[in-house]
Design an enzyme around this catalytic site. Structure first.
Site, PDB file in Angstrom:
ATOM      1  N   ASP A 114       0.895  -1.128   0.000  1.00  0.00           N
ATOM      2  CA  ASP A 114       0.000   0.000   0.000  1.00  0.00           C
ATOM      3  C   ASP A 114       0.947   1.193   0.000  1.00  0.00           C
ATOM      4  O   ASP A 114       2.030   1.147   0.575  1.00  0.00           O
ATOM      5  CB  ASP A 114      -0.914   0.000   1.219  1.00  0.00           C
ATOM      6  CG  ASP A 114      -2.111   0.901   0.995  1.00  0.00           C
ATOM      7  OD1 ASP A 114      -2.057   1.693   0.044  1.00  0.00           O
ATOM      8  OD2 ASP A 114      -3.080   0.840   1.762  1.00  0.00           O
TER       9      ASP A 114
HETATM   10  C1  BGC Z   1      -4.943   3.073  -0.235  1.00  0.00           C
HETATM   11  C2  BGC Z   1      -5.031   1.935  -1.225  1.00  0.00           C
HETATM   12  C3  BGC Z   1      -4.957   2.488  -2.628  1.00  0.00           C
HETATM   13  C4  BGC Z   1      -3.677   3.294  -2.782  1.00  0.00           C
HETATM   14  C5  BGC Z   1      -3.513   3.910  -4.153  1.00  0.00           C
HETATM   15  C6  BGC Z   1      -3.714   3.913  -0.495  1.00  0.00           C
HETATM   16  O1  BGC Z   1      -3.654   4.978   0.359  1.00  0.00           O
HETATM   17  O2  BGC Z   1      -4.911   2.553   1.076  1.00  0.00           O
HETATM   18  O3  BGC Z   1      -6.226   1.216  -1.019  1.00  0.00           O
HETATM   19  O4  BGC Z   1      -5.036   1.450  -3.559  1.00  0.00           O
HETATM   20  O5  BGC Z   1      -3.681   4.337  -1.833  1.00  0.00           O
HETATM   21  O6  BGC Z   1      -4.418   4.920  -4.366  1.00  0.00           O
END
Ligand code: BGC
Length: 750
Positions: A308
Site C-alpha cells: 500500500d
Molecule cells: C490506499 C489503497 C490504494 C492506494 C492507491 C492507499 O492509500 O490505502 O487502497 O489502492 O492508496 O491509491
C-alpha cells in the site's frame, strides 16, 4: 513442431539493444501450474483467465536472444529465462514503482493516466506495468463507471453480482490501457466506526472471501490483474501507518486471514497489497509470518505483493515477501538494497525470487505478448473510450440486488397515481440531488449522473407534484410535509479512507429533518446512503427504511425501481447495525484506539467479532447480520442433514423454501453452525457455514441444498498450525439472519 511465434505489428528490434536479428525458434508448449485467465469462468467463484489478445496483431518470430518472448512456454519458465538475463540494475528496476501523480506518464506522453506504474525495460522488451485504483470502479483521474459502494456486492449475498461488478471494472480498465487494478478491498469490519467499511465486504470471513473470489474472477476474466487488499488486520484508518494490530494466531487465521485464504484458493489473484499497519509490531509489508508463512506457504499464493502506498519500512521487506514498493522508491532505492546485501541482510537471490514472482504474473496475463512499439519503448497499448451503457447496467443491477430493505410497515412499494389523481410528494435531503460516495482511493469520477430526485419525479409521473427541500430548511420541511401525501427523506452518512467515523449517527440536520417530516406526515420513508452501520433512534417514527449504500452513478434508476417495487429488494446486511453506538464489538480504547489516536490495537475480543460478538454477549442489535426484508415473505422448512460423519467429509443441509407472499422475490437462506462444546477453544454461538440466494414465484416451493465442506467447520489449531475439524456434536440452523430463531438439526462428527 510449429515454430514459436510472438505477435507483432510494429517493427521488431530495439535501438538500445545490440542483439542479433530475430530468428524463429521452436519450443514445445509446456504446462503451467497457474490457470490461464483467458477462459471465461462459468461458476462465478471459479478461477478465470485473460481474454484473447487483439486480432489486429500479427505473428512475428521469437528472437533467439529473448526466449522469454516465446508465448508457448509456461509463465514460470519465461520468467526464469528473463530473470537469468537481467543485470542487477534491471532486477532493481522491477522492485519499485513510480507515479504520475506529479504529472509524468509512464515512459511517454501518450501513456494512459494511472495511479502508478513500473516503467518498461525496452532492451529486454519488458512492457510497462500500469496500475490504478480501485474497488468501486476504475480510478485513474479520468471518468469511468462509478459503481455503488463495494459493500453492495457483499450485501447482495450473490457471487454473480460480484463477478459482474469485477468484470465491469476490468472492462473499463482495459479500455483505458491499464494492466492492474487495486481491487477488491475486503478487510473485515471489526468495529463499525472503521472508515473504509463502505469499500469492504462486511464482517464475516466466508461471505467476504466468497464475494472477493467472485470479484477477482470477473475482473481477471478481462485480462486485467486484480489485487487483494489490504493484507492483513488492517481494520482502522486513524494512525493507519503506525498502528500495530496485535492479534493472536487463532484469531488471525480463523477470522482476518480467512477471507484472503478463500479468495486465493478460489480465484488465483495476481496481486496482494500489503497493508499500512503492523501485525504484532512487524510492518505488514515486511512481515515474513504473514507474507511468507501464511500467504505463500499456507494459502498457496503464487502472485506478487505490492505495498500500500508508502507501507514499506526497510529494503529487507523484499526478503520478507514484498515484491514491489509503490509508488516511489523510499526503501528500495538501489543504494539501500545494495547496502543491505553487502551487510548480509539479504541476498541477490532474494531479489531474483521477488522479480520472478512479479514476472510470472506479467507473463500469465499476456503482457509480453503484444506488439512492441519501438518509438515509445513500450508495448502497443490500445486505448479506447469507455462504453457508458455497459458499466451503467452493472452499476444499476448491483444496487437493485444489494440494497437492503431494513423496515417496511406497508408504505413500500410506492405507487404512482392513477390517471387523473393528483398527488403531492415531498423529497427531503441534498443527497437526493447529489449522490454520496465514499472518500479516498475508491472515489472515482462518474460517467453518468442519475439522481434519486430526478428519477422519482419521472417515476411518479406528471400528475404528481414532487417538491424538494434541503435538510437544512426545517421550516420548509414542516410546511411541505403537512401538505404532502408522502415524504421520502434521503439521508446520507459520509465515510472515507484516512478517517474512522466519529459517530454512527446520521448528521444532526438530517436527524432533525427526519423528525420534522415524521411529526408532520404519517407516511415517511427514509432512503439511506451510507457505507456502513447507522444507529436510528428515529426508526419508530418512520414507516420504511431502504438502505441503498452509496449507490453510484445509477442511483436514481435503481432507487426508484426499488421504491416502486419494479424490483423486489433482496439485499441483506453483511454487517450488524448496532442499536446503541456504545454497544459494539472491539470498542474500548485498548481494542480500537481509532479516534483516540493510540498506536496499539489489541484484538482482545479474539474471534468474537461482528455478529459472533453480539451472539456471545446475548445483546440485541438494531438489525442483525443477514437481515433484509422483501415485498414478499418466505418460509423455510425443517432441515435435514446428510454427511459421512467424518472429519473430512462434506455436509449437505437441505430444506424447503416457500414464497408465501404475492410477489416474485429473492431470499437468502443462511446456514449457521454451532460447533461442539468439546472444541478446545471457545466458539461463537453461531457462525455462517453456507448461504445461497434464490428467486421464487408467488406460492412456489423449492428444495434447497447447501453443501458445507468440512473445512468450513474447522477451528485453528495452534499445535497443528492449521484449520482442524474437532470431533463432536454440531448443530446447523437454517435462518433468515444471524439472530433469527430457527429450526436446528444435529450432526455428529467422529
Ligand atoms: C490506499 C489503497 C490504494 C492506494 C492507491 C492507499 O492509500 O490505502 O487502497 O489502492 O492508496 O491509491
Amino acid at each position: 513442431m510449429r515454430p514459436a511465434m510472438i505477435r507483432h505489428r510494429v517493427a521488431v528490434g530495439v535501438a538500445a539493444c545490440a542483439l542479433a536479428a530475430p530468428l524463429a525458434i521452436g519450443i514445445a508448449p509446456q504446462a503451467s501450474a497457474l490457470p490461464d485467465p483467458r477462459e471465461t469462468p462459468t461458476d462465478p467463484a471459479a478461477p478465470g483467465d485473460t481474454p484473447a489478445i487483439s486480432s489486429e496483431e500479427t505473428a512475428e518470430p521469437v528472437p533467439t536472444n529473448m526466449p522469454w518472448l516465446n508465448p508457448s512456454l509456461p509463465p514460470e519458465k519465461r520468467a526464469e529465462l528473463l530473470v537469468d538475463a537481467m543485470t542487477e540494475g534491471q532486477l532493481l528496476h522491477m522492485v519499485h514503482g513510480q507515479s504520475d501523480l506529479l504529472g509524468t506518464r509512464v515512459s511517454h506522453a501518450d501513456g494512459p493516466p494511472s495511479i502508478g506504474y513500473i516503467p518498461p525495460i525496452p532492451e529486454l522488451r519488458v512492457p510497462a506495468l500500469i496500475l490504478s485504483d480501485g474497488p468501486s470502479g476504475l480510478r485513474n483521474k479520468e471518468k469511468a463507471t462509478q459503481l455503488p459502494a463495494p459493500i453492495t456486492q457483499a450485501a447482495s449475498f450473490d457471487p454473480e453480482v460480484a463477478r459482474a461488478y469485477g468484470q465491469a471494472i476490468g472492462e473499463d480498465a482495459k479500455d483505458r490501457g491499464q494492466d492492474l487494478i487495486f481491487s477488491p478491498g475486503f478487510n473485515l469490519a471489526r468495529n463499525p466506526q472503521a472508515g473504509r467499511t463502505f469499500e469492504y465486504f462486511g464482517e464475516d470471513p466466508l461471505l467476504a472471501g466468497t464475494i472477493a473470489a467472485a470479484h477477482v474472477n470477473g475482473l481477471q476474466s478481462t485480462g486485467i490483474m486484480a489485487t487483494l487488499k489490504h493484507f492483513v488486520a488492517n481494520n482502522q484508518e486513524q494512525n493507519r501507518t503506525l498502528n500495530s494490530s496485535n492479534v493472536d494466531e487463532r484469531t488471525l487465521h480463523e477470522i482476518y486471514e480467512e477471507p484472503f485464504r478463500i479468495a486465493v484458493r478460489d480465484s488465483q489473484p495476481a496481486v496482494v497489497m500489503c497493508a499500512y499497519n503492523r501485525v504484532n509490531h512487524t510492518p505488514a509489508c515486511g512481515n515474513p509470518d504473514t507474507l511468507k508463512r501464511d500467504l505463500r506457504e499456507w494459502m498457496g499464493f503464487k502472485g506478487f505483493v505490492v505495498t500500500d502506498y508508502p507501507a514499506a519500512w526497510s529494503p529487507t521487506d523484499l526478503k520478507n515477501g514484498l515484491n514491489v514498493e509503490l509508488p516511489w522508491q523510499f526503501w528500495t532505492k538501489p543504494k539501500r538494497i545494495r547496502e543491505a546485501i553487502a551487510k548480509g541482510e539479504m541476498t541477490w537471490d532474494d531479489i531474483r525470487d521477488r522479480v520472478r514472482e512479479t514476472l510470472i504474473q506479467m507473463f500469465r496475463f499476456g503482457l509480453f505478448d503484444h506488439p512492441w512499439d519501438d518509438a515509445q519503448g513500450d508495448r502497443v497499448r490500445p486505448i479506447r473510450p469507455i462504453d457508458p451503457a455497459r458499466g451503467n447496467a452493472v452499476a444499476q443491477a448491483s444496487v437493485e440486488k444489494g440494497a437492503v430493505l431494513l423496515k417496511n410497515d406497508g408504505m413500500l412499494p410506492l405507487t404512482a397515481p392513477k390517471p387523473g389523481e393528483h398527488r403531492r410528494v415531498l423529497v427531503v435531503g441534498d443527497a437526493a440531488k447529489n449522490t454520496l460516495s465514499g472518500g479516498g482511493s475508491s472515489n472515482g469520477s462518474a460517467l453518468i449522473s442519475d439522481t434519486i430526485f430526478d428519477a422519482l419525479k419521472a417515476r411518479y409521473g406528471a400528475d404528481t407534484e414532487v417538491v424538494f427541500s434541503s435538510q437544512l430548511n426545517p421550516a420548509r420541511i414542516a410546511i411541505q410535509a403537512k401538505k404532502a401525501d408522502e415524504v421520502i427523506v434521503v439521508a446520507g452518512v459520509l465515510s472515507t479512507e484516512l478517517l474512522d467515523r466519529l459517530t454512527l449517527d446520521v448528521p444532526v440536520a438530517q436527524r432533525n429533518a427526519i423528525s420534522i417530516a415524521a411529526r408532520n406526515n404519517d407516511h415517511v420513508a427514509v432512503v439511506m446512503q451510507t457505507g456502513g452501520p447507522v444507529v436510528m433512534p428515529w426508526l419508530d417514527d418512520v414507516e420504511a427504511v431502504l438502505n441503498v449504500w452509496y449507490p453510484g452513478q445509477a442511483a436514481g434508476a435503481a432507487t426508484a425501481r426499488l421504491l416502486f417495487g419494479d424490483v423486489n429488494p433482496s439485499g441483506r446486511l453483511p454487517q450488524t447495525f448496532p442499536a446503541d453506538a456504545k454497544e459494539v464489538p472491539a470498542s474500548t480504547r485498548n481494542q480500537f484506539p481509532g479516534a483516540h489516536m493510540g498506536f496499539e490495537a489489541n484484538y482482545t475480543e479474539g474471534v468474537m467479532m461482528g455478529y459472533r460478538w453480539w451472539g456471545s454477549e446475548a445483546k440485541k442489535p438494531l438489525f442483525p447480520f443477514g437481515h433484509g426484508l422483501s415485498y414478499t415473505t418466505f418460509d423455510y422448512g425443517t432441515p435435514t442433514v446428510e454427511g459421512p460423519g467424518t472429519r473430512a467429509g462434506s455436509v449437505r443441509v437441505s430444506f424447503d423454501v416457500t414464497n408465501t407472499g404475492r410477489r416474485e422475490g429473492a431470499t437468502v437462506p443462511q446456514v449457521y453452525v454451532s460447533k461442539p462444546a468439546s472444541a478446545a477453544v471457545p466458539t461463537p454461538p453461531r457462525e455462517l457455514a453456507g448461504f445461497t440466494k434464490i428467486s421464487l414465484a408467488p406460492g412456489e416451493t423449492r428444495r434447497v441444498s447447501i453443501d458445507i465442506p468440512a473445512d468450513r467447520l474447522a477451528v485453528w489449531s495452534e499445535t497443528e498450525r492449521d484449520r482442524v475439524v474437532t470431533p463432536g456434536h454440531y448443530a446447523f440452523a437454517v435462518a433468515d439472519n444471524a439472530e433469527a430463531p430457527a429450526a436446528t438439526i444435529g450432526y455428529d462428527i467422529r
